[in-house]
Design an enzyme around this catalytic site. Structure first.
Site, PDB file in Angstrom:
ATOM      1  N   CYS A   1      -5.704-108.606   1.271  1.00 45.05           N
ATOM      2  CA  CYS A   1      -4.714-109.581   1.735  1.00 45.05           C
ATOM      3  C   CYS A   1      -3.432-109.439   0.935  1.00 45.05           C
ATOM      4  O   CYS A   1      -3.325-108.600   0.037  1.00 45.05           O
ATOM      5  CB  CYS A   1      -5.254-111.003   1.632  1.00 45.05           C
ATOM      6  SG  CYS A   1      -5.431-111.587  -0.073  1.00 45.05           S
TER       7      CYS A   1
ATOM      8  N   CYS B   1      -3.513-109.421  -2.839  1.00 45.16           N
ATOM      9  CA  CYS B   1      -3.905-108.152  -3.478  1.00 45.16           C
ATOM     10  C   CYS B   1      -2.671-107.295  -3.757  1.00 45.16           C
ATOM     11  O   CYS B   1      -2.480-106.792  -4.873  1.00 45.16           O
ATOM     12  CB  CYS B   1      -4.870-107.378  -2.587  1.00 45.16           C
ATOM     13  SG  CYS B   1      -6.442-108.198  -2.294  1.00 45.16           S
TER      14      CYS B   1
ATOM     15  N   ASP C   1      33.810 -93.037  13.676  1.00 47.15           N
ATOM     16  CA  ASP C   1      34.706 -91.901  13.481  1.00 47.15           C
ATOM     17  C   ASP C   1      34.915 -91.238  14.837  1.00 47.15           C
ATOM     18  O   ASP C   1      34.000 -91.203  15.659  1.00 47.15           O
ATOM     19  CB  ASP C   1      34.075 -90.909  12.498  1.00 47.15           C
ATOM     20  CG  ASP C   1      34.902 -89.655  12.343  1.00 47.15           C
ATOM     21  OD1 ASP C   1      36.072 -89.767  11.972  1.00 47.15           O
ATOM     22  OD2 ASP C   1      34.362 -88.570  12.615  1.00 47.15           O
TER      23      ASP C   1
ATOM     24  N   ASP D   1      29.963 -88.119  10.861  1.00 49.61           N
ATOM     25  CA  ASP D   1      29.158 -86.902  10.710  1.00 49.61           C
ATOM     26  C   ASP D   1      29.777 -85.896   9.756  1.00 49.61           C
ATOM     27  O   ASP D   1      29.262 -84.796   9.601  1.00 49.61           O
ATOM     28  CB  ASP D   1      28.952 -86.232  12.079  1.00 49.61           C
ATOM     29  CG  ASP D   1      30.256 -85.699  12.666  1.00 49.61           C
ATOM     30  OD1 ASP D   1      31.342 -86.109  12.191  1.00 49.61           O
ATOM     31  OD2 ASP D   1      30.190 -84.869  13.601  1.00 49.61           O
TER      32      ASP D   1
ATOM     33  N   ASP E   1      33.532 -88.691   5.895  1.00 53.88           N
ATOM     34  CA  ASP E   1      33.001 -89.999   6.275  1.00 53.88           C
ATOM     35  C   ASP E   1      32.051 -90.571   5.223  1.00 53.88           C
ATOM     36  O   ASP E   1      31.696 -91.759   5.286  1.00 53.88           O
ATOM     37  CB  ASP E   1      32.235 -89.898   7.606  1.00 53.88           C
ATOM     38  CG  ASP E   1      33.128 -89.452   8.752  1.00 53.88           C
ATOM     39  OD1 ASP E   1      34.263 -89.939   8.825  1.00 53.88           O
ATOM     40  OD2 ASP E   1      32.683 -88.612   9.558  1.00 53.88           O
TER      41      ASP E   1
END
Length: 737
Positions: A24, A27, A427, A628, A632
């Site tokens: 549970c 634990c 971008d 990308d 950036d």
């Protein structure tokens, strides 16, 4: 959790451990607490659903063996996670499931007669077995079938952190011991052997179903691993040989035939083909590949045969990195999980107190029988299993579904932040547009045709390395043109080129270039200005000492960008565009896809993009950033949630929270939609888990729920939470496509 007063001679290290024996949320919380106490441990997260611990530590202060030893001393098993998450860990899961299944079957066989006796009490043909028979059936269930609860309770109490096992073992033991006392005393009062056995067996059934459901939540990552090829056709001195995938090394050249999986990442040396990359990108259309193009291991070769050279093998391949990222994400925690962790940490002691008060009150007012029934019901129904499973199971399924769609989410924190996002910065180049210049317009005058314009321009530009020149040459070849040989070539940077072909000079350039050479442009000047206002780069073409036409080149908008922008706005997200291009071009692109002019920032340097993100955050926005390129990366790192296109630069991907294997903008829409769907499931799970315990305990206190029903309800609560999370597997993202 930071380590105080320690100077690190080396960089912190990270390790993942498989944890066994957790039952549970208490634990996982206890293991976290014990590990966090260790000198040198910087950060630790224990995930109940994935049964893993992610630990960051200082290698000069503590080692992996020390971490494992602490987990074992806390009462659980631990072992390092192997590189392939589906390998040994999967076998261990199956082995544990089979053991649990056999234990449950044994318990069910012994409990069935006791259940029939209990059910018969509600019929006209009731029967009661002698107490010694009930004792004989219930004892192995209590101490053999239910041994896992006693073992867990012992370790929990030893570390002074009571958990679900304490509640179950205390509740069933109370009913069992009271029944033994009645049997020894020869009393005629009601015994509870059937209750103790049935509760143990029902809870074990719940654990069995929960175990199976949790195994299903990790199916996505196992599916990814199964995509790998098993062998490769490698070219050696003796010719082509087939070898196991593990023996392929960087630099090996291989042959891939139609219908075969590409073994590893590499670059095509020769041959033309199309490759199905849908398993990584989610895009169904095959991608055309030619020499010098990059191919990804485990994708499917569709048409032609080709030869390629391995550049990445083993754990360095794209698929291996994806599997590792998804595995780490599934073991992470969302901030919302902290609420459940805090509640679980204090919940069990409070339940024990409520059970004790319930027992005393009923013992004084209604007798020992009633006191035992009500106290046992409180102990059993209050087990906080569902609280511990509410968040991690949803994260496991959500991140797994994301991987299937080419959406790689770093972890629960990124998942939670994404659904809160209300502003998105895009971008322009490579995100909104294709990132590659294309011919958009060809205008011919003085009796020339468009094909002739492309022929002369393509022939003249074939010596140039400029991206615009490459676009013209490719377009000319696409028309099936045979380019002529250039005998003289001169390029004037920023203006144009002059080339001699078959004793004729051809000029390709802008207005200033034409003026320098004295060519009249009035015949197409109006078209030139019109195309420029549309954000396109326009070039005059001169042949036989006169302007014969125009060619316009632009970084074309991706067809899906317009649809994606419409969907983002419908989701209540403000969209901004930043670019290093001039404002005129930026506004032309913004107009095409529907971004408001005041939301466009042009001629932006990397540090200005980062400042733009910070300004929006200062206004109270939760900001997402998509890009990308290397330029950036600062803005991606600054944003609350960064989206990196998978085809982009490594530094951009490293700075982002979510990596999109597809370069299409609709993937961002899908990522946001998935994060919202996952968070809805987490909130539903937490609502039902908190609601279950909040309502269940009073029902047990006032006798509305019997111990047996409490056991069944407790078991089903965990299963229902995991099952609710598994509903996410139906998520398709189609409405966001």
């Amino acid at each position: 959790m930071a380590v105080q007063g320690i100077e690190h001679a080396t960089e912190p290290k990270s390790v993942q451990l498989n944890i066994g024996g957790m039952t549970c949320a208490s634990c996982s919380a206890r293991i976290e607490k014990q590990l966090a106490k260790m000198p040198g441990v910087i950060q630790v997260h224990v995930n109940l659903a994935s049964e893993k611990a992610a630990i960051e530590f200082a290698p000069g202060v503590v080692d992996v063996d020390g971490l494992i030893s602490t987990v074992v001393k806390t009462g659980y098993t631990a072992s390092p996670v192997v590189d392939e998450p589906s390998g040994m860990a999967r076998e261990d899961q199956l082995r544990a499931y089979k053991t649990l299944q056999r234990t449950f079957i044994a318990g069910a066989i012994l409990t069935l007669p006791l259940l029939l006796q209990m059910v018969s009490g509600f019929t006209s043909v009731s029967f009661m077995m002698p107490l010694w028979v009930q004792f004989a059936l219930a004892t192995p269930v209590q101490f053999v079938v239910g041994w896992r609860f006693y073992s867990g309770a012992y370790h929990a109490l030893r570390s002074r952190a009571p958990n679900m096992d304490v509640l179950v073992s205390l509740g069933t033991s109370t009913a069992y011991v009271y029944s033994v006392v009645l049997m020894i005393a020869g009393a005629s009062g009601a015994a509870y052997f059937d209750t103790s056995a049935l509760i143990t067996t029902l809870i074990l059934l719940g654990k069995l179903l929960e175990h199976k459901s949790k195994y299903q939540t990790g199916e996505a990552i196992r599916e990814l691993v199964r995509l790998q090829a098993k062998t490769a056709h490698v070219l050696r001195d003796a010719g082509e040989v087939e070898i196991p995938l593990e023996q392929v090394v960087v630099g090996d050249e291989m042959i891939v035939r139609p219908g075969e999986k590409i073994p590893v990442d590499g670059v095509i040396v020769s041959g033309l083909t199309s490759v199905d990359e849908s398993m990584l990108t989610g895009e169904s259309m095959p991608v055309q590949k030619a020499p010098d193009d990059f191919v990804i291991g485990s994708t499917l070769n569709k048409e032609g045969s080709f030869r390629f050279r391995a550049t990445k093998v083993g754990k360095d391949t794209a698929l291996a990195q994806i599997v590792r990222m998804v595995d780490e994400a599934q073991g992470s925690k969302a901030p919302i999980q902290r609420l459940a962790d805090r509640v679980s940490g204090i919940f069990v002691p409070i339940v024990l107190l409520i059970a004790a008060i319930t027992f005393i009150v009923y013992a004084l007012t209604a007798g020992s029988n009633s006191a035992i029934v009500h106290a046992v019901a409180v102990l059993v129904i209050a087990c906080p299993c569902s609280l511990g499973l509410a968040t991690p199971t949803a994260i496991m399924v959500g991140t797994g579904k994301g991987a299937e769609k080419g959406i790689l989410i770093r972890g629960g924190e990124a998942l939670e932040r994404a659904q809160k996002m209300d502003a998105l910065i895009l971008d322009k180049t490579g995100t909104i547009t294709k990132g590659k210049p294309e011919i958009t317009d060809v205008i011919a005058v003085h009796g020339y045709t468009e094909q002739q314009i492309l022929h002369y321009a393509g022939s003249a530009e074939q010596r140039s390395e400029h991206p615009l020149a490459r676009a013209i040459v490719e377009e000319s070849k696409r028309w099936g043109d045979q380019l002529e040989e250039v005998t003289f070539f001169e390029a004037v940077p920023g203006l144009g080129i002059k080339a001699e072909i078959d004793s004729n000079f051809i000029y390709v350039g802008n207005t200033e270039f034409m003026q320098r050479h004295g060519f009249a442009v009035s015949v197409v000047e109006e078209s030139y200005i019109k195309l420029q206002k549309m954000g396109k780069t326009v070039m005059y073409i001169v042949h036989s000492q006169q302007v014969i036409g125009l060619i316009a080149v632009a970084d074309a908008v991706k067809p899906s960008s317009v649809v994606a922008l419409r969907q983002l706005k419908a989701m209540g997200i403000e969209v901004f565009m930043v670019t290093g291009d001039n404002r005129e071009t930026a506004l032309a692109i913004a107009h095409q896809i529907g971004i408001d002019e005041e939301h466009v920032a042009a001629e932006m340097l990397p540090e200005q993009k980062e400042r733009f993100v910070r300004n929006l955050q200062d206004k109270g926005h939760i900001v997402g950033m998509s890009g990308d390129g290397i330029n950036d990366a600062p803005a991606l790192a600054r944003s609350d949630i960064g989206f990196a296109m998978g085809a982009g630069a490594d530094v951009a991907i490293e700075a982002a929270d979510i990596t999109l294997m597809s370069s299409e903008l609709v993937s961002i829409v899908q990522a946001i939609d998935l994060s919202r769907a996952t968070m809805r499931k987490i909130k539903q799970n937490l609502f039902w888990a908190f609601g279950y315990n909040s309502l269940g305990i009073p029902f047990a206190v006032f006798g509305i729920v019997t111990p047996v029903i409490a056991g069944a309800a407790m078991a089903l609560s965990s299963v229902s939470v995991v099952t609710n999370s598994l509903v996410l597997r139906r998520w398709k993202g189609d409405h966001a496509a």
